[in-house]
Design a protein around this motif. Structure first.
Motif, PDB file in Angstrom:
ATOM      1  N   CYS A 108       5.415  -3.805   3.742  1.00 31.77           N
ATOM      2  CA  CYS A 108       4.124  -3.829   3.033  1.00 31.77           C
ATOM      3  C   CYS A 108       3.056  -3.088   3.830  1.00 31.77           C
ATOM      4  O   CYS A 108       2.306  -2.260   3.285  1.00 31.77           O
ATOM      5  N   HIS A 109       2.970  -3.359   5.126  1.00 30.65           N
ATOM      6  CA  HIS A 109       1.943  -2.717   5.950  1.00 30.65           C
ATOM      7  C   HIS A 109       2.176  -1.213   6.048  1.00 30.65           C
ATOM      8  O   HIS A 109       1.236  -0.413   5.944  1.00 30.65           O
ATOM      9  N   ARG A 110       3.429  -0.807   6.238  1.00 31.71           N
ATOM     10  CA  ARG A 110       3.714   0.621   6.411  1.00 31.71           C
ATOM     11  C   ARG A 110       3.520   1.395   5.120  1.00 31.71           C
ATOM     12  O   ARG A 110       2.973   2.509   5.124  1.00 31.71           O
ATOM     13  N   LYS A 160      -2.358   5.112   1.719  1.00 32.23           N
ATOM     14  CA  LYS A 160      -3.758   5.458   2.013  1.00 32.23           C
ATOM     15  C   LYS A 160      -3.870   6.864   2.579  1.00 32.23           C
ATOM     16  O   LYS A 160      -4.874   7.551   2.355  1.00 32.23           O
ATOM     17  N   ARG A 161      -2.847   7.307   3.308  1.00 33.56           N
ATOM     18  CA  ARG A 161      -2.853   8.686   3.823  1.00 33.56           C
ATOM     19  C   ARG A 161      -2.513   9.685   2.721  1.00 33.56           C
ATOM     20  O   ARG A 161      -3.152  10.735   2.608  1.00 33.56           O
ATOM     21  N   VAL A 179       2.509  -4.745  -4.356  1.00 31.71           N
ATOM     22  CA  VAL A 179       1.435  -5.246  -3.493  1.00 31.71           C
ATOM     23  C   VAL A 179       0.832  -4.127  -2.646  1.00 31.71           C
ATOM     24  O   VAL A 179      -0.395  -4.039  -2.495  1.00 31.71           O
ATOM     25  N   SER A 180       1.673  -3.258  -2.101  1.00 37.30           N
ATOM     26  CA  SER A 180       1.191  -2.216  -1.190  1.00 37.30           C
ATOM     27  C   SER A 180       0.342  -1.170  -1.895  1.00 37.30           C
ATOM     28  O   SER A 180      -0.482  -0.508  -1.256  1.00 37.30           O
ATOM     29  N   SER A 181       0.534  -0.999  -3.187  1.00 38.89           N
ATOM     30  CA  SER A 181      -0.229   0.016  -3.916  1.00 38.89           C
ATOM     31  C   SER A 181      -1.542  -0.517  -4.472  1.00 38.89           C
ATOM     32  O   SER A 181      -2.266   0.225  -5.137  1.00 38.89           O
ATOM     33  N   HIS A 216       5.531 -10.477  14.682  1.00 39.67           N
ATOM     34  CA  HIS A 216       4.086 -10.672  14.617  1.00 39.67           C
ATOM     35  C   HIS A 216       3.444  -9.896  13.470  1.00 39.67           C
ATOM     36  O   HIS A 216       2.221  -9.820  13.392  1.00 39.67           O
ATOM     37  N   ALA A 217       4.253  -9.307  12.592  1.00 42.08           N
ATOM     38  CA  ALA A 217       3.666  -8.509  11.507  1.00 42.08           C
ATOM     39  C   ALA A 217       2.827  -9.393  10.591  1.00 42.08           C
ATOM     40  O   ALA A 217       1.615  -9.287  10.539  1.00 42.08           O
TER      41      ALA A 217
END
Length: 425
Positions: free
Chosen positions: A246-248, A254-255, A323-325, A405-406
């Motif tokens: 999700c974070h990546r 975003k880039r 979720v990531s989008s 820890h993500a």
């Protein structure tokens, strides 16, 4: 002034604080009841009109435009709530509650794979902040009211008030729960849950066959104990995988797509492509129920002994993309599906009871991905009964240790370092 109110400060404001918490929790319970009813309605509409999924990209763009033009800091979501608990600052905008409610309903109406905890938590935080402003609560008392709002929303939307209170005090700082706020959060969570139930809001029910429980015999059977621990490691690793992906993907989008309005369009198209590859609607939406009796759903994973080896991976893919989008709703209910489906798959490999491992996976993967093992354990006990407390606690604890820890909440702070994992920067 300090962002962490002292016990003396809480005692000094106890009558006012209790009154405000009850008022706020009742409002949050009402909001959650309306949300659950609305969510059920839009899900039924999607079932009746499956072609709606083709409009998911456009629907996502419309919500993103609304947030971009009128949302302000509301787009921070759950992380904004956690940031304001750490540092009250300007509080939480009132507009967050209606925006996230609308955005989540749109996500589910058009088939996005998202949850509902994010909506409940954000409505709780937004309403709590509004009550604090209206009744001029001091800035150093705002964190406890925000935690109470989180507890009320979480407890009400899942019907698990003990877990809701524990989640609110545990999620903020990993390894150092804010126990001074626990009495207030318990009051808020029970008040929110009671109000939600008073409106007739329905919660999903899951059942583990008693025969499966007898096989545990208090986990005295070394073979069964080994299977539970092995599965718990897998739950933790998949929880880490989910959060990391999700974070990546979010950072990558975003880039690659600087305009936030276009990101849900890309994600919506990707969800449609996944849907076409799978050829079934099982992994769209919340995933709790389906009109198709042969569909894989969260409830079917407890009701049928059939093994579904890769359902967890498909639901993970659908949810990470959604979720990531930028689609609204949260991650927890899809995580329940992923964990239950992974438990089901592992039961087939290990020769264990599918419904038992589905239940353990459902709460353990949440413990790992959210870094809240105590809240997840209490949720498992509330959902499945105290007779399963030991395997649930073991699964949640081991999954927490194995999940890195993500975490799905970037604004969490860590007061401990998990073994074998590099401490987050």
């Amino acid at each position: 002034m300090s962002a962490n109110p002292s016990m003396a400060g809480l005692m000094h404001l106890r009558p006012k604080l209790i009154a405000l918490v009850v008022l706020m929790s009742a409002a949050v319970g009402c909001a959650c009841a309306f949300f659950l009813w609305s969510l059920d309605e839009v899900t039924t509409v999607r079932f009746d009109h499956p072609w709606l999924v083709w409009f998911l990209p456009v629907a996502g763009m419309a919500v993103a435009w609304l947030y971009h033009r009128h949302g302000g800091s509301s787009d921070g979501g759950n992380n904004l709530i956690l940031d304001r608990i750490h540092d009250p600052g300007g509080g939480v905008p009132r507009r967050m509650a209606p925006l996230v409610l609308f955005g989540t309903l749109v996500t589910h109406l058009f088939g996005g794979s998202a949850g509902r905890e994010g909506t409940a938590v954000q409505m709780g935080g937004s309403i709590a902040s509004a009550v604090a402003r209206r009744f001029q609560v001091d800035a150093d008392q705002l964190p406890v009211l925000l935690m109470a709002g989180v507890a009320a929303g979480f407890g009400a939307v899942f019907g698990t008030p003990l877990a809701g209170a524990a989640f609110a005090v545990e999620v903020v700082v990993i390894g150092r729960p804010k126990l001074w706020a626990l009495p207030i959060c318990l009051l808020a969570s029970y008040a929110g849950d009671w109000t939600c139930r008073a409106w007739g809001a329905a919660h999903s029910h899951y059942h583990i066959d008693d025969v499966a429980g007898s096989m545990l015999a208090g986990l005295g059977n070394a073979g069964m104990l080994g299977k539970v621990l092995l599965a718990a490691v897998a739950f933790g690793l998949v929880g880490w995988l989910f959060a990391a992906l999700c974070h990546r993907l979010s950072a990558g989008l975003k880039r690659w797509v600087p305009d936030p309005v276009w990101r849900p369009a890309v994600g919506g198209v990707a969800v449609i492509v996944l849907f076409l590859i799978v050829g079934r609607a099982d992994y769209l939406g919340l995933g709790v129920r389906s009109p198709d009796p042969h569909a894989v759903t969260l409830t079917s994973l407890f009701a049928s002994p059939e093994i579904h080896s890769w359902a967890w991976a498909w639901k993970l893919a659908f949810t990470v993309v959604t979720v990531s989008s930028g689609f609204k709703g949260g991650e927890v209910t899809p995580l329940f599906f992923i964990g239950a489906a992974l438990g089901n798959a592992l039961a087939g490999v290990l020769g264990a009871p599918p419904e038992l491992f589905a239940g353990l996976g459902m709460v353990a993967i949440f413990a790992g991905a959210s870094n809240t093992p105590v809240a997840s354990t209490l949720m498992g006990i509330e959902l499945f009964g105290a007779g399963y407390a030991l395997p649930i606690a073991l699964s949640c604890g081991v999954a927490f240790l194995c999940s890195g820890h993500a975490g799905i909440y970037r604004s969490q702070r860590f007061a401990l370092k998990k073994p074998f994992w590099r401490r987050p920067v």
